[in-house]
Design an enzyme around this catalytic site. Structure first.
Site, PDB file in Angstrom:
ATOM      1  N   HIS A   4      -1.740  -8.661   1.047  1.00 55.09           N
ATOM      2  CA  HIS A   4      -1.225  -7.520   1.827  1.00 55.09           C
ATOM      3  C   HIS A   4      -2.147  -7.329   3.035  1.00 55.09           C
ATOM      4  O   HIS A   4      -2.427  -8.289   3.741  1.00 55.09           O
ATOM      5  CB  HIS A   4      -1.112  -6.296   0.902  1.00 55.09           C
ATOM      6  CG  HIS A   4      -0.533  -5.093   1.567  1.00 55.09           C
ATOM      7  ND1 HIS A   4       0.501  -5.156   2.473  1.00 55.09           N
ATOM      8  CD2 HIS A   4      -0.823  -3.764   1.459  1.00 55.09           C
ATOM      9  CE1 HIS A   4       0.790  -3.937   2.910  1.00 55.09           C
ATOM     10  NE2 HIS A   4       0.001  -3.082   2.308  1.00 55.09           N
TER      11      HIS A   4
ATOM     12  N   HIS B 297       6.465 -13.736   6.211  1.00 56.65           N
ATOM     13  CA  HIS B 297       6.401 -12.337   5.790  1.00 56.65           C
ATOM     14  C   HIS B 297       7.173 -12.176   4.494  1.00 56.65           C
ATOM     15  O   HIS B 297       8.147 -12.893   4.247  1.00 56.65           O
ATOM     16  CB  HIS B 297       7.011 -11.432   6.870  1.00 56.65           C
ATOM     17  CG  HIS B 297       6.732  -9.982   6.648  1.00 56.65           C
ATOM     18  ND1 HIS B 297       7.578  -9.172   5.925  1.00 56.65           N
ATOM     19  CD2 HIS B 297       5.687  -9.197   7.030  1.00 56.65           C
ATOM     20  CE1 HIS B 297       7.064  -7.944   5.891  1.00 56.65           C
ATOM     21  NE2 HIS B 297       5.922  -7.934   6.557  1.00 56.65           N
TER      22      HIS B 297
ATOM     23  N   ARG C  41       6.446  -5.804  15.617  1.00 58.97           N
ATOM     24  CA  ARG C  41       5.173  -5.199  16.021  1.00 58.97           C
ATOM     25  C   ARG C  41       4.288  -6.178  16.781  1.00 58.97           C
ATOM     26  O   ARG C  41       3.288  -5.793  17.373  1.00 58.97           O
ATOM     27  CB  ARG C  41       4.421  -4.693  14.774  1.00 58.97           C
ATOM     28  CG  ARG C  41       5.147  -3.581  14.052  1.00 58.97           C
ATOM     29  CD  ARG C  41       4.579  -3.336  12.674  1.00 58.97           C
ATOM     30  NE  ARG C  41       4.755  -4.493  11.818  1.00 58.97           N
ATOM     31  CZ  ARG C  41       4.337  -4.559  10.554  1.00 58.97           C
ATOM     32  NH1 ARG C  41       3.720  -3.541  10.024  1.00 58.97           N
ATOM     33  NH2 ARG C  41       4.533  -5.636   9.834  1.00 58.97           N
TER      34      ARG C  41
ATOM     35  N   SER D  35       0.836  -1.212   0.000  1.00 57.71           N
ATOM     36  CA  SER D  35       0.000   0.000   0.000  1.00 57.71           C
ATOM     37  C   SER D  35       0.866   1.256   0.000  1.00 57.71           C
ATOM     38  O   SER D  35       0.590   2.222  -0.725  1.00 57.71           O
ATOM     39  CB  SER D  35      -0.972   0.006   1.184  1.00 57.71           C
ATOM     40  OG  SER D  35      -0.300  -0.236   2.392  1.00 57.71           O
TER      41      SER D  35
ATOM     42  N   ASP E 269      -0.398  -9.664  11.143  1.00 56.92           N
ATOM     43  CA  ASP E 269      -1.784  -9.929  10.725  1.00 56.92           C
ATOM     44  C   ASP E 269      -2.414 -11.088  11.494  1.00 56.92           C
ATOM     45  O   ASP E 269      -3.637 -11.202  11.554  1.00 56.92           O
ATOM     46  CB  ASP E 269      -1.836 -10.282   9.236  1.00 56.92           C
ATOM     47  CG  ASP E 269      -1.238  -9.186   8.376  1.00 56.92           C
ATOM     48  OD1 ASP E 269      -1.337  -8.028   8.787  1.00 56.92           O
ATOM     49  OD2 ASP E 269      -0.668  -9.507   7.324  1.00 56.92           O
TER      50      ASP E 269
END
Ligand code: MLT
Length: 437
Positions: free
Chosen positions: A272, A318, A327, A242, A379
């Protein structure tokens, strides 16, 4: 008090000097050797996109040279909050400096002043059919906001190229403040039959708490903390799909609002940000197949079956990272600090993701050893956590988009401030490639 404009302007001469050194003294210095596999493999791992606000590599991400955990110790929080203030993170991304309390408060107040939506945007938003996904509604609303772009007005007035960043920054801050307001409006229209809460914007609290108020959850401190955490963590991750899309649109001087819309479109892809939803749906499927308290063995068997059926287990590995996503740790910490109080669907989801993140990497390692990383990615948990907080699956992607848009705008402004050129790589056919070998 120094404003964000002052802080960016103060940093600019040294960054321009560095850019000019790179483009003159080192213009022909090689950086990386490119292979056929880089060309065939989506430029994976090729360090070819200049990024100002962060640096990514296979070991993680640094923001102006600092890791996430360093920043968590450095950046201020709002009173009563244990999360880094998203506004502080944003200030840091723009300026590479930690805001003082006075700067942070003035910055936050400025954002709230900018958050009022033009009446035509509200009216347009209220007329969109609720069958349309939240993210698509946002993309439409951004198009309606585009005519208010100060950057576009500056272009029409012939403002010199190296002054454009100031107008880009105006739009960047306007959009940072307005996008969460539109998101809240979409939420109320779609999930609360358009019944807007009485709570109005409160200038004494931050953007996240105002967002919480506007979606009708006044006083829900845990939810506000989750939004602060989530927005702070997802602002920037280098040239992900993005952000790269926005970088490309922005390089042609598309206005910031439409640039944001372009990034949101590519964010919907399941490879994504759409993976957040995939991971959540996969876990929902597991809960309905195995019941709300599955054993470790049952989870292992379920995941093994998914692999045997040739399907992807969403939320692991990833595109770039080869170690655990940095994260993830603050999200796990958030999760561990808040054991579910009631026994409902959300609590079952939280129990499940605690188990899956521990069990699934080994199952993947056993059955798909060639995977470059088996670690859970961000995610795998983030959507589930928001679902457990009562957000609808469709809306979760929009919460992510708010954050990614805020973070990317810092990059947009710096791209203009450094006078970076349009992105225009050479395209090559397979036959041309073959002929070169
Ligand atoms: C992201 O934050 O956008 C994801 O980790 C995907 C990526 O970095 O490529």
């Amino acid at each position: 008090t120094r404003t964000l404009f002052d802080a960016v302007a103060a940093r600019l001469p040294s960054r321009l000097k560095l850019a000019s050194q790179l483009t003159s003294a080192y213009a022909d210095a090689p950086v990386h050797s490119m292979t056929v596999s880089n060309v065939m493999g989506g430029m994976r791992g090729l360090p070819c996109i200049l990024w100002e606000v962060s640096g990514t590599d296979k070991d993680g991400i640094t923001y102006h040279g600092r890791t996430l955990s360093e920043l968590q110790g450095l950046l201020p929080s709002w009173n009563g909050s244990s999360q880094v203030s998203p506004e502080a993170m944003l200030w840091y991304l723009y300026t590479a400096s930690v805001p003082t309390r006075a700067e942070l408060e003035a910055f936050s107040a400025d954002l709230l002043r900018r958050s009022t939506l033009p009446a035509e945007v509200e009216e347009f938003c209220d007329r969109i059919s609720s069958d349309i996904s939240s993210i698509a509604q946002m993309i439409m609303c951004l198009s309606v906001l585009a005519p208010s772009s100060k950057f576009t007005a500056a272009l029409a007035q012939g403002v010199p190229k190296m002054q454009l960043w100031r107008y880009a920054l105006e739009d960047a801050l306007d959009s940072t403040a307005r996008v969460p307001m539109i998101a809240a409006r979409i939420y109320i229209n779609k999930y609360r039959e358009g019944k807007h809460p009485d709570a109005l914007l409160d200038p004494r609290v931050d953007l996240a708490e105002n967002f919480t108020r506007l979606i009708g959850r006044v006083g829900d401190a845990d939810f506000t903390e989750l939004i602060r955490l989530y927005w702070g963590l997802h602002m920037d991750h280098g040239a992900n799909v993005s952000a790269h899309t926005m970088r490309l649109s922005g390089s042609a001087w598309s206005d910031p609002y439409l640039t944001l819309a372009s990034g949101l479109i590519s964010g919907t892809g399941i490879l994504h940000a759409g993976a957040i939803i995939q991971a959540l749906r996969y876990n929902q499927g597991m809960l309905s197949a195995l019941g709300t308290e599955p054993s470790d063995e049952a989870i292992e068997e379920y995941v093994t079956k998914t692999i045997a059926n040739g399907c992807v287990v969403p939320g692991y590995g990833h595109a770039l990272l080869r170690t655990a996503d940095p994260r993830l740790e603050p999200i796990v910490h958030f999760l561990n600090c808040r054991p579910p109080q009631e026994d409902n669907e959300g609590a079952a989801m939280l129990r499940l993701i605690r188990l899956t993140t521990a069990i699934v990497p080994d199952v993947l390692r056993k059955h798909i050893p060639r995977m470059k990383s088996h670690a859970p990615n961000v995610d795998s948990l983030s959507g589930c956590l928001m679902y457990a907080q009562g957000l609808d699956v469709d809306f979760i992607l929009l919460v992510m988009a708010c954050s990614r848009g805020m973070g990317f705008m810092a990059q947009y402004v710096w791209d203009r401030a450094l006078g970076l050129p349009i992105e225009r790589p050479l395209s090559i056919t397979m036959d041309q490639l073959m002929a070169q070998l």
